[in-house]
Write an enzyme that holds these catalytic residues in place. Structure first.
Site, PDB file in Angstrom:
ATOM      1  N   LEU A  35       0.817  -1.210   0.000  1.00 58.87           N
ATOM      2  CA  LEU A  35       0.000   0.000   0.000  1.00 58.87           C
ATOM      3  C   LEU A  35       0.855   1.266   0.000  1.00 58.87           C
ATOM      4  O   LEU A  35       1.707   1.454   0.873  1.00 58.87           O
ATOM      5  CB  LEU A  35      -0.924  -0.006   1.227  1.00 58.87           C
ATOM      6  CG  LEU A  35      -1.854   1.203   1.381  1.00 58.87           C
ATOM      7  CD1 LEU A  35      -2.818   1.284   0.197  1.00 58.87           C
ATOM      8  CD2 LEU A  35      -2.618   1.125   2.694  1.00 58.87           C
ATOM      9  N   ASP A  36       0.610   2.138  -0.978  1.00 59.87           N
ATOM     10  CA  ASP A  36       1.259   3.449  -1.082  1.00 59.87           C
ATOM     11  C   ASP A  36       2.778   3.366  -1.006  1.00 59.87           C
ATOM     12  O   ASP A  36       3.438   4.267  -0.483  1.00 59.87           O
ATOM     13  CB  ASP A  36       0.745   4.390   0.025  1.00 59.87           C
ATOM     14  CG  ASP A  36      -0.707   4.789  -0.191  1.00 59.87           C
ATOM     15  OD1 ASP A  36      -1.192   4.661  -1.328  1.00 59.87           O
ATOM     16  OD2 ASP A  36      -1.349   5.225   0.784  1.00 59.87           O
ATOM     17  N   ALA A  37       3.345   2.287  -1.527  1.00 55.77           N
ATOM     18  CA  ALA A  37       4.796   2.105  -1.446  1.00 55.77           C
ATOM     19  C   ALA A  37       5.412   1.828  -2.810  1.00 55.77           C
ATOM     20  O   ALA A  37       6.566   1.412  -2.893  1.00 55.77           O
ATOM     21  CB  ALA A  37       5.127   0.968  -0.483  1.00 55.77           C
TER      22      ALA A  37
END
Length: 329
Positions: free
Chosen positions: A272-274
């Site tokens: 996630l969001d990486a």
């Protein structure tokens, strides 16, 4: 000889460099060949990006490929990471399509790709090639979606929007729905739950796209979805510094008195969001900001950062670098 002296030598000498002591090299936006004004109107603009193992003569071969077909290099950006034997380049050039047909261009660059075992070699001619087809996924917040739609309408974004998909029901009297209806862009409302993200239906709707854009889509796409889609997905999220998670992050940050806010555009991965970062923007806030101005500044950053990421992607400025980085020319 000093680096400054070496960079001021003639282009043929410059193309012969193999042992680079610098990390990045840019050629100026200037003509390397002369064209008379009467022929300029018939010329087309091309972009080529190249990623391959570093070696001797890559720049020379790329330049010769373009020049041998009567093309004229306008600018070239080259990056060779320190202590890593990889080569990245992005070249812009003009050419006469009558002398260098589009199919022949693909064939010529494919030969170069095979010659240097390239990991990536893409050529694009914007006035000849179809625009990128995208679908936009959004939730309740409208600011990024509306900005994308207006950018598309104004011709600032070189894309065709095939549809908008949302887990939020926008009624027929909303400005977004009316805009989409007026321009013939389908709107698909798919109610989602924790148990059913409607990913199969989303996949069916986006099969004919080149990449996806998440314009504040507040649902996590599963690894199965990412593998099944198999193409790039660009996401935008706030980058409030320090970071605030959970509901209403802008209010959390405002209440904490932060002095710097931001936005990050990145590719979507299973983590996630990486995913690899495409771009980031920041802006200072202060004690004079109220919650409304604070939120407005944050949303403006998200809009700008997302549009810039999409344009950079369409202009072939973004290349993968190592496991979780990007080269952005």
């Amino acid at each position: 000889m000093s680096l400054r002296r070496r960079l001021s030598t003639s282009l043929p000498q410059l193309l012969g460099f193999t042992n680079r002591s610098f990390k990045s090299l840019k050629f100026p936006q200037q003509s390397l060949h002369c064209f008379n004004s009467s022929s300029e109107s018939s010329l087309a603009h091309g972009i080529h990006v190249f990623h391959c193992p570093d070696g001797v003569g890559i720049v020379a071969k790329l330049s010769d490929c373009i020049a041998s077909r009567g093309g004229n290099i306008l600018g070239a950006d080259i990056f060779v990471p320190e202590n890593k034997k990889v080569f990245y380049s992005r070249s812009e050039f003009i050419f006469d399509p009558a002398k260098w047909p589009r199919a022949q261009m693909d064939e010529d660059f494919l030969k170069l790709s095979n010659m240097f075992n390239a990991m990536k070699s893409v050529v694009r001619v914007p006035i000849l090639d179809p625009k990128y087809k995208i679908s936009v996924l959004a939730s309740k917040q409208d600011h990024c979606l509306v900005d994308l739609l207006h950018g598309w309408q104004d011709g600032r974004l070189p894309v065709d929007i095939t549809c908008v998909i949302s887990n939020h029901d926008r009624g027929p009297n909303t400005h977004v729905f009316r805009f989409l209806e007026r321009h013939g862009i389908p709107y698909h409302y798919l109610h989602t739950t924790k148990e059913n993200k409607r990913e199969g239906e989303i996949l069916d709707l986006v099969q004919d796209t080149d990449f996806l854009v998440l314009a504040r889509y507040m649902q996590i796409l599963s690894g199965n979805f990412l593998k099944s889609y198999g193409k790039d997905i660009i996401n935008i999220h706030h980058g409030l510094l320090p970071s605030f998670k959970g509901g209403n992050p802008s209010k959390q940050a405002f209440d904490a008195g932060v002095k710097l806010i931001g936005a990050t555009s990145h590719f979507v991965t299973e983590e996630l969001d990486a995913g690899p970062i495409i771009g980031q923007m920041v802006e200072r806030v202060c004690h004079r900001d109220n919650l409304k101005s604070f939120v407005q500044k944050s949303e403006n950053l998200e809009k700008q950062c997302l549009v810039k990421a999409i344009k950079s992607y369409c202009e072939l400025r973004v290349l993968p670098y190592e496991d979780n980085k990007t080269v952005v020319f």
